[in-house]
Design a protein around this motif. Structure first.
Motif, PDB file in Angstrom:
ATOM      1  N   TYR A   1       7.427   1.100  13.448  1.00  0.00           N
ATOM      2  CA  TYR A   1       6.774   1.538  12.106  1.00  0.00           C
ATOM      3  C   TYR A   1       5.268   0.279  13.112  1.00  0.00           C
ATOM      4  N   LYS A   2       4.263   0.927  12.990  1.00  0.00           N
ATOM      5  CA  LYS A   2       2.686   0.414  13.187  1.00  0.00           C
ATOM      6  C   LYS A   2       1.631   1.025  12.097  1.00  0.00           C
ATOM      7  N   LEU A   3       1.347  -0.041  11.665  1.00  0.00           N
ATOM      8  CA  LEU A   3       0.281   0.245  10.926  1.00  0.00           C
ATOM      9  C   LEU A   3      -1.537   0.473  11.161  1.00  0.00           C
ATOM     10  N   THR A   4      -1.934   1.612  10.624  1.00  0.00           N
ATOM     11  CA  THR A   4      -3.537   1.760  11.362  1.00  0.00           C
ATOM     12  C   THR A   4      -3.859   1.103  11.211  1.00  0.00           C
ATOM     13  N   PRO A   5      -5.405   1.418  12.088  1.00  0.00           N
ATOM     14  CA  PRO A   5      -5.976  -0.203  12.118  1.00  0.00           C
ATOM     15  C   PRO A   5      -6.920  -0.414  10.966  1.00  0.00           C
ATOM     16  N   GLU A   6      -7.013   0.362  10.610  1.00  0.00           N
ATOM     17  CA  GLU A   6      -7.196  -0.353   9.185  1.00  0.00           C
ATOM     18  C   GLU A   6      -6.803  -0.685   8.626  1.00  0.00           C
ATOM     19  N   LEU A   7      -4.803  -0.571   8.213  1.00  0.00           N
ATOM     20  CA  LEU A   7      -4.544  -1.032   7.162  1.00  0.00           C
ATOM     21  C   LEU A   7      -3.977  -2.111   7.347  1.00  0.00           C
ATOM     22  N   LYS A   8      -4.377  -2.402   9.210  1.00  0.00           N
ATOM     23  CA  LYS A   8      -3.691  -4.113   9.768  1.00  0.00           C
ATOM     24  C   LYS A   8      -4.544  -4.480   9.612  1.00  0.00           C
ATOM     25  N   LYS A   9      -6.138  -4.754   9.364  1.00  0.00           N
ATOM     26  CA  LYS A   9      -6.866  -5.584   9.053  1.00  0.00           C
ATOM     27  C   LYS A   9      -6.585  -5.420   8.240  1.00  0.00           C
TER      28      LYS A   9
ATOM     29  N   ASP B   1       5.618   6.434   4.253  1.00  0.00           N
ATOM     30  CA  ASP B   1       5.244   7.042   5.470  1.00  0.00           C
ATOM     31  C   ASP B   1       7.135   6.522   5.784  1.00  0.00           C
TER      32      ASP B   1
ATOM     33  N   HIS C   1       0.999  -1.140   0.352  1.00  0.00           N
ATOM     34  CA  HIS C   1       0.216  -0.130   0.132  1.00  0.00           C
ATOM     35  C   HIS C   1       1.324   1.187  -0.001  1.00  0.00           C
TER      36      HIS C   1
ATOM     37  N   SER D   1       0.801   4.296   1.680  1.00  0.00           N
ATOM     38  CA  SER D   1       1.426   4.886   2.764  1.00  0.00           C
ATOM     39  C   SER D   1       2.318   3.846   3.561  1.00  0.00           C
TER      40      SER D   1
END
Length: 464
Positions: free
Chosen positions: A355-363, A282, A276, A278
């Motif tokens: 690095y942390k994914l946003t909840p939406e991207l992680k889902k 990032d 993706h 982002s």
């Protein structure tokens, strides 16, 4: 050495070919023409018949009938050589051109082996001195343990492990977010004459490949690749790249839009394959990473960059989460040019580690992986069913054949069983003798070319 065996096999093939070619110049001894007395007075040929009554009388008659100056008997000649005179062959100077050519090739092979080994050793030593040894070097500053083996009296371990004349490895461990780091120097095979010659037609380069094995807890689900166009085509064959990523279109170098996250990105030189967008923005919008790829001060250093891969779905080894960097190695006296690119290794380890994914991207990433696992499981189940069905059909066919043979007469059954045994043996032999295309590599192709060239030269310079 890599092609030493192939080279000596080619020499053996060439010697065999020379012997076969020289066979046409062999003079056949013992084929003397029959002596015939020809009567030319009336045009009719007649053989002179001598009546003998005793051995002594025969010897006298033979001496009287022998010509004063006997001519040598003609011999059968093959290959165009001059006939023998007086029972001795005409003296000819021996040609040593083939032997001289062999000696030159062998001496050249040895010299190239010595020179190539020293050159590759210089490159490995220069890399180790600049980046692997000493307090100012990059790896000792970033990793607690560098090198392999037991430390010596000075407390240092062996920095580079030499696996061959063209392959060197360096290991480091003891850093946050990762389990360790393995640097592999894949150099050109300068120690092999054949590889050295082929490099003129198929140019290759010295490469540095650095694998960083990330901790599972410090790398979220991601697949990202940045590479030159040529390396991007090679990476496209990877399962994780093909399954999870898509090309990311970026603006080329020039005036950037105000909202461009990575301004000045060299899009005409580097391609981006990301799960993706982002994820790329990032990581590469960080000023320290951005400056390496866009700064004019590092423009000449960027020529050494080949690819960067960050994947949590690595299937090619025991480590699933991997950061891989591939750089071209400069000359041994210009090893400092790698410093800006090597600085990306600890920098991206830290950036990916936090690095942390946003909840939406992680889902979304987890859903994609679940679908991929289900598809893989379905494909494996379908493959298993096909194999079971094939085995079942083979068993049924074998049972039918057994029943058919049981209904035959004993003599007919014996003949049928012999025929089936011959067919099975022929099929097994055919499978064993069938060449494997998967094993055909650069060495085999080079060997074929060498045999062809040397055979042509042998035929041209062989004496006629």
């Amino acid at each position: 050495m890599k092609f030493a065996g192939a080279f000596f096999l080619a020499l053996i093939a060439l010697v065999t070919l020379v012997h076969i070619t020289a066979a046409k110049d062999v003079e056949l001894e013992g084929f003397d023409a029959l002596d015939l007395a020809v009567d030319t007075s009336d045009g009719a040929a007649s053989a002179t018949v001598v009546e003998t009554s005793s051995p002594g009388q025969c010897n006298g008659q033979c001496q009287e009938s022998a010509p004063a100056d006997p001519q040598p008997k003609p011999r059968a000649v093959v290959g165009g050589r001059r006939p023998t005179v007086g029972g001795t062959s005409a003296a000819q100077p021996k040609n040593y051109r083939l032997e001289a050519a062999f000696a030159v090739v062998i001496v050249l092979y040895v010299l190239v082996a010595i020179w190539g080994t020293k050159e590759n050793g210089k490159i490995a030593d220069a890399f180790a001195r600049m980046h692997c040894v000493g307090e100012a070097a990059l790896f000792p500053r970033q990793f607690a343990l560098c090198g392999a083996g037991e430390p010596n009296a000075a407390g240092f371990r062996t920095p580079m492990l030499k696996e061959s004349s063209s392959l060197f490895k360096f290991y480091a461990s003891g850093r946050r977010h990762c389990q360790g780091c393995l640097a592999t120097l894949s150099l050109r095979n300068r120690a092999d004459l054949l590889s050295w010659v082929l490099n003129f037609f198929l140019p290759s380069e010295d490469l540095l490949e650095i694998d960083v094995y990330m901790n599972e807890a410090n790398m979220p689900p991601m697949v990202l690749a940045v590479a030159t166009p040529r390396q991007a085509r090679a990476l496209a064959d990877r399962t994780d790249i093909r399954t999870y990523t898509k090309p990311l279109k970026l603006s080329a170098s020039g005036p950037a839009a105000p909202t461009d996250p990575v301004p000045g990105w060299p899009g005409h030189k580097l391609q981006v394959l990301a799960e993706h967008s982002s994820l790329f923005y990032d990581l590469f919008s960080d000023p320290r990473v951005h400056s390496v790829f866009t700064s004019t001060g590092h423009a000449d250093k960027l020529r050494l960059f080949r690819s960067l891969l960050a994947t949590s779905e690595n299937s090619g080894g025991s480590h699933k989460r991997l950061l891989r960097f591939v750089f071209a190695l400069p000359a041994y006296d210009d090893m400092r040019a790698l410093s800006p690119l090597l600085g990306l290794v600890p920098l991206l380890v830290d950036l990916v580690g936090v690095y942390k994914l946003t909840p939406e991207l992680k889902k979304r990433a987890l859903e994609v992986r679940i679908r991929q696992e289900v598809a893989s499981a379905d494909a494996e189940e379908s493959r298993r069913r096909r194999i079971e069905a094939l085995q079942k059909r083979k068993q049924e066919k074998a049972q039918e054949e057994k029943e058919r043979l049981s209904r035959l007469a004993p003599e007919a059954r014996r003949k049928a069983e012999e025929k089936l045994a011959k067919q099975a043996a022929k099929k097994s032999m055919k499978v064993k003798m069938m060449p494997s295309r998967a094993g055909l590599g650069r060495g085999q192709v080079a060997l074929a070319v060498l045999v062809l060239v040397m055979a042509t030269v042998a035929v041209k310079i062989a004496p006629v």
